[in-house]
Scaffold this motif. Structure first.
Motif, PDB file in Angstrom:
ATOM      1  N   ASP A 209       0.818  -1.210   0.000  1.00 20.20           N
ATOM      2  CA  ASP A 209       0.000   0.000   0.000  1.00 20.20           C
ATOM      3  C   ASP A 209       0.853   1.262   0.000  1.00 20.20           C
ATOM      4  OD1 ASP A 209      -2.287  -1.508   0.019  1.00 20.20           O
ATOM      5  OD2 ASP A 209      -2.544  -1.408   2.202  1.00 20.20           O
ATOM      6  N   THR A 210       2.142   1.139   0.314  1.00 20.17           N
ATOM      7  CA  THR A 210       2.997   2.322   0.447  1.00 20.17           C
ATOM      8  C   THR A 210       4.141   2.367  -0.564  1.00 20.17           C
ATOM      9  OG1 THR A 210       4.397   1.204   2.085  1.00 20.17           O
ATOM     10  CG2 THR A 210       2.516   2.486   2.907  1.00 20.17           C
ATOM     11  N   LEU A 211       4.319   1.327  -1.373  1.00 27.72           N
ATOM     12  CA  LEU A 211       5.419   1.290  -2.346  1.00 27.72           C
ATOM     13  C   LEU A 211       4.895   0.828  -3.695  1.00 27.72           C
ATOM     14  CD1 LEU A 211       8.416   1.444  -3.142  1.00 27.72           C
ATOM     15  CD2 LEU A 211       8.644  -0.932  -2.343  1.00 27.72           C
ATOM     16  N   SER A 212       5.136   1.640  -4.711  1.00 23.55           N
ATOM     17  CA  SER A 212       4.721   1.281  -6.069  1.00 23.55           C
ATOM     18  C   SER A 212       5.739   1.799  -7.066  1.00 23.55           C
ATOM     19  CB  SER A 212       3.338   1.843  -6.380  1.00 23.55           C
ATOM     20  OG  SER A 212       3.346   3.255  -6.250  1.00 23.55           O
ATOM     21  N   THR A 213       5.767   1.182  -8.235  1.00 17.66           N
ATOM     22  CA  THR A 213       6.691   1.604  -9.283  1.00 17.66           C
ATOM     23  C   THR A 213       5.974   1.609 -10.623  1.00 17.66           C
ATOM     24  OG1 THR A 213       7.472  -0.656  -9.588  1.00 17.66           O
ATOM     25  CG2 THR A 213       8.735   0.771  -8.094  1.00 17.66           C
ATOM     26  N   THR A 214       6.556   2.305 -11.604  1.00 14.32           N
ATOM     27  CA  THR A 214       5.919   2.488 -12.905  1.00 14.32           C
ATOM     28  C   THR A 214       6.935   2.386 -14.025  1.00 14.32           C
ATOM     29  OG1 THR A 214       4.310   4.000 -11.959  1.00 14.32           O
ATOM     30  CG2 THR A 214       4.624   4.146 -14.327  1.00 14.32           C
ATOM     31  N   LEU A 215       6.507   1.843 -15.138  1.00 10.82           N
ATOM     32  CA  LEU A 215       7.333   1.821 -16.347  1.00 10.82           C
ATOM     33  C   LEU A 215       6.420   1.913 -17.558  1.00 10.82           C
ATOM     34  CD1 LEU A 215      10.243   1.524 -17.423  1.00 10.82           C
ATOM     35  CD2 LEU A 215       9.774  -0.929 -17.666  1.00 10.82           C
ATOM     36  N   TYR A 216       6.738   2.814 -18.481  1.00 10.41           N
ATOM     37  CA  TYR A 216       5.967   2.968 -19.714  1.00 10.41           C
ATOM     38  C   TYR A 216       6.894   3.203 -20.900  1.00 10.41           C
ATOM     39  CZ  TYR A 216       1.098   3.173 -18.164  1.00 10.41           C
ATOM     40  OH  TYR A 216      -0.150   2.850 -17.699  1.00 10.41           O
ATOM     41  N   TYR A 217       6.388   2.821 -22.061  1.00 13.20           N
ATOM     42  CA  TYR A 217       7.075   3.079 -23.332  1.00 13.20           C
ATOM     43  C   TYR A 217       6.054   3.645 -24.308  1.00 13.20           C
ATOM     44  CZ  TYR A 217       8.781   2.104 -28.061  1.00 13.20           C
ATOM     45  OH  TYR A 217       9.130   2.226 -29.378  1.00 13.20           O
ATOM     46  N   SER A 218       6.480   4.601 -25.138  1.00  3.13           N
ATOM     47  CA  SER A 218       5.601   5.116 -26.183  1.00  3.13           C
ATOM     48  C   SER A 218       6.409   5.451 -27.422  1.00  3.13           C
ATOM     49  CB  SER A 218       4.847   6.368 -25.709  1.00  3.13           C
ATOM     50  OG  SER A 218       5.724   7.478 -25.608  1.00  3.13           O
ATOM     51  N   LYS A 219       5.735   5.361 -28.552  1.00  6.41           N
ATOM     52  CA  LYS A 219       6.327   5.747 -29.841  1.00  6.41           C
ATOM     53  C   LYS A 219       5.301   6.590 -30.579  1.00  6.41           C
ATOM     54  CE  LYS A 219       9.323   5.529 -33.326  1.00  6.41           C
ATOM     55  NZ  LYS A 219       9.590   4.225 -33.962  1.00  6.41           N
ATOM     56  N   VAL A 220       5.621   7.865 -30.788  1.00 12.17           N
ATOM     57  CA  VAL A 220       4.744   8.770 -31.519  1.00 12.17           C
ATOM     58  C   VAL A 220       5.338   8.967 -32.904  1.00 12.17           C
ATOM     59  CG1 VAL A 220       3.661  11.039 -31.581  1.00 12.17           C
ATOM     60  CG2 VAL A 220       4.047   9.911 -29.387  1.00 12.17           C
ATOM     61  N   ASP A 222       6.872   9.983 -36.204  1.00  8.78           N
ATOM     62  CA  ASP A 222       7.509  11.196 -36.725  1.00  8.78           C
ATOM     63  C   ASP A 222       7.784  12.245 -35.650  1.00  8.78           C
ATOM     64  OD1 ASP A 222       7.684  10.255 -39.341  1.00  8.78           O
ATOM     65  OD2 ASP A 222       5.646  10.917 -39.796  1.00  8.78           O
ATOM     66  N   TYR A 223       7.712  11.861 -34.384  1.00  8.69           N
ATOM     67  CA  TYR A 223       8.052  12.775 -33.303  1.00  8.69           C
ATOM     68  C   TYR A 223       9.136  12.181 -32.395  1.00  8.69           C
ATOM     69  CZ  TYR A 223       4.443  16.216 -34.294  1.00  8.69           C
ATOM     70  OH  TYR A 223       3.700  17.192 -34.885  1.00  8.69           O
ATOM     71  N   TRP A 224       8.811  11.154 -31.634  1.00 13.18           N
ATOM     72  CA  TRP A 224       9.777  10.641 -30.669  1.00 13.18           C
ATOM     73  C   TRP A 224       9.353   9.277 -30.142  1.00 13.18           C
ATOM     74  CZ3 TRP A 224       7.874  15.763 -29.052  1.00 13.18           C
ATOM     75  CH2 TRP A 224       6.623  15.706 -28.456  1.00 13.18           C
ATOM     76  N   ARG A 225      10.306   8.675 -29.433  1.00 13.34           N
ATOM     77  CA  ARG A 225       9.989   7.541 -28.581  1.00 13.34           C
ATOM     78  C   ARG A 225      10.366   7.934 -27.161  1.00 13.34           C
ATOM     79  NH1 ARG A 225      13.860   7.209 -25.742  1.00 13.34           N
ATOM     80  NH2 ARG A 225      15.917   6.388 -26.264  1.00 13.34           N
ATOM     81  N   LYS A 226       9.592   7.429 -26.200  1.00 16.22           N
ATOM     82  CA  LYS A 226       9.805   7.807 -24.795  1.00 16.22           C
ATOM     83  C   LYS A 226       9.817   6.569 -23.908  1.00 16.22           C
ATOM     84  CE  LYS A 226       7.596  12.391 -24.672  1.00 16.22           C
ATOM     85  NZ  LYS A 226       6.467  13.181 -24.117  1.00 16.22           N
ATOM     86  N   TYR A 227      10.651   6.638 -22.876  1.00 12.99           N
ATOM     87  CA  TYR A 227      10.576   5.718 -21.755  1.00 12.99           C
ATOM     88  C   TYR A 227      10.261   6.553 -20.509  1.00 12.99           C
ATOM     89  CZ  TYR A 227      13.048   2.338 -24.702  1.00 12.99           C
ATOM     90  OH  TYR A 227      13.416   1.491 -25.719  1.00 12.99           O
TER      91      TYR A 227
END
Length: 421
Positions: A209-220, A222-227
């Protein structure tokens, strides 16, 4: 600043021994029985004073409007596979404006440059659910850290595409999306943001309930890719005391035709990290933040949603996200509920940045001070009606923020949520 939660090892956890949650689809009461219909009435007065800025044609923006945000969500049909529909209806009405003071972003503009008297948008989505996994296609709002529609004006942004949300493992939420159009807050076009294609994958895992983590990836395209990565932790010290830490990281790199560079001038190959730590004792919360941009270009966002900036020092006016910029902030919050006035909250913060590598600037310094007061009625016929005052003061001798040396901004917001079904 927004906080999302997911696990750096979420995919591995999905195959672990952790128990799956009960099936939501098995508990479906039906298409009509689980349906809901709500309308949020939002009244917004917006005043932004550029204080005789020679780089701005309109030195003062001042507009007032009434918005209505309607959302319908059906239940799912019963059975192993459930089906349903959602709908969104948006309407905005101009209450006050004028030529020369209408660049607030509240309303679309006519060919003569004046704000339109009214505007609206509607859209729908179909959805399917198996167990605890939902597939939705159509017009929707999103709140992922690499693809988040903005809701900071009279009406929110919308996007169109596919989104899969899965909660098959306890504590784990996975999202995968493919989006092909996005519309700005003050537009009624199908795709005013110019999105061609965006693919998103990631999610949230809560260890406790007190510890969480996140990870995401995206590709737009002709613009960019993000982590994106996030760690959020809260440590209880006593009955009414706690420490909380929120760490955010974006890694962005230009790709394809690099359309962002075409208007910004910098190839993107950077990381931006922020950390926010806070101490809460009773009604009081004291917070400190630090944010740093490293690499080439600033942190770019917008075509992937105006809310896609989950950073500690992304505040009312500036995001403090320029190339090479370092920023420091302090925040104070007061919850009057423990002092006998439930529903009343107060927040103030100050952030200062330095070293911003922006063309036409020397020192690259900027600072901002915000004040936010909100009151939500707790009972009576107007229960849940909220009254909010937001004030921001921004200064930069160099004009780091779009060439603006001085901005004073005031927003008065009245919101009333109405549940119809």
């Amino acid at each position: 600043m927004q906080v999302m939660k997911w696990s750096l090892i979420a995919l591995a956890v999905a195959g672990s021994t952790q128990l799956a949650v009960a099936s939501e689809q098995s508990d479906s009461k039906g298409f009509v029985e689980d349906s809901s219909l709500s309308v949020l009435a939002r009244n917004l007065y917006f005043n932004r004073d550029f204080r005789n800025n020679p780089n701005t044609e309109n030195t003062q923006t001042r507009e007032w409007g009434q918005g209505f945000i309607g959302t319908f969500e059906s239940g799912f049909t019963q059975g192993t596979v459930g089906f349903g529909v959602d709908a969104i209806g948006l309407a905005g009405i101009k209450l006050d404006s004028g030529r020369g003071r209408n660049a607030s972003g509240l309303f679309p503009t006519d060919s003569d440059g004046s704000s339109q008297d009214s505007y609206g948008e509607s859209g729908g989505a179909v959805k399917m659910r198996v167990s605890n996994t939902v597939l939705k296609y159509g017009t929707q709002f999103t709140a992922m850290p690499v693809f988040a529609t903005d809701d900071s004006r009279l009406l929110p942004e919308t996007t169109e595409g596919f989104l899969v949300t899965s909660k098959e493992i306890e504590g784990l939420e996975l999202n995968a999306g493919h989006f092909t159009a996005s519309n700005a807050q003050s537009e009624t076009n199908h795709d005013s943001l110019g999105l061609t294609q965006a693919d998103v994958f990631g999610g949230t895992y809560a260890f406790t309930d007190t510890l969480s983590t996140t990870l995401y990836y995206s590709k737009v395209e002709d613009y960019w890719r993000k982590y994106y990565a996030n760690v959020n932790y809260t440590l209880a010290l006593a009955e009414d005391q706690s420490l909380a830490f929120d760490f955010n990281l974006y890694d962005t790199k230009s790709s394809g035709k690099d359309l962002y560079t075409a208007y910004d001038g910098d190839k993107l190959d950077n990381t931006v990290a922020s950390i926010f730590g806070s101490y809460t004792i009773g009604a009081h919360t004291f917070g400190l933040s630090y944010q740093q941009v490293s690499g080439d270009g600033d942190y770019g966002y917008g075509v992937d949603g105006g809310g896609t900036v989950f950073l500690a020092n992304s505040i009312a006016r500036s995001d403090f996200n320029a190339e090479d910029e370092k920023s420091y902030g302090a925040t104070y919050k007061l919850d009057f509920a423990t002092l006998g006035v439930p529903g009343l909250t107060f927040m103030t913060r100050y952030v200062t940045g330095k070293g911003a590598n922006v063309e036409g600037t020397d020192s690259g310094k900027e600072w901002e001070r915000d004040v936010d007061v909100k009151y939500v009625l707790q009972d009576g016929p107007a229960k849940d009606l909220s009254l909010r005052v937001r004030q921001a003061t921004y200064r930069s001798a160099d004009g780091v923020y779009y060439g603006s040396p001085s901005i004073d901004e005031l927003r008065l917001i009245v919101e009333y949520p109405l549940s119809i079904l």
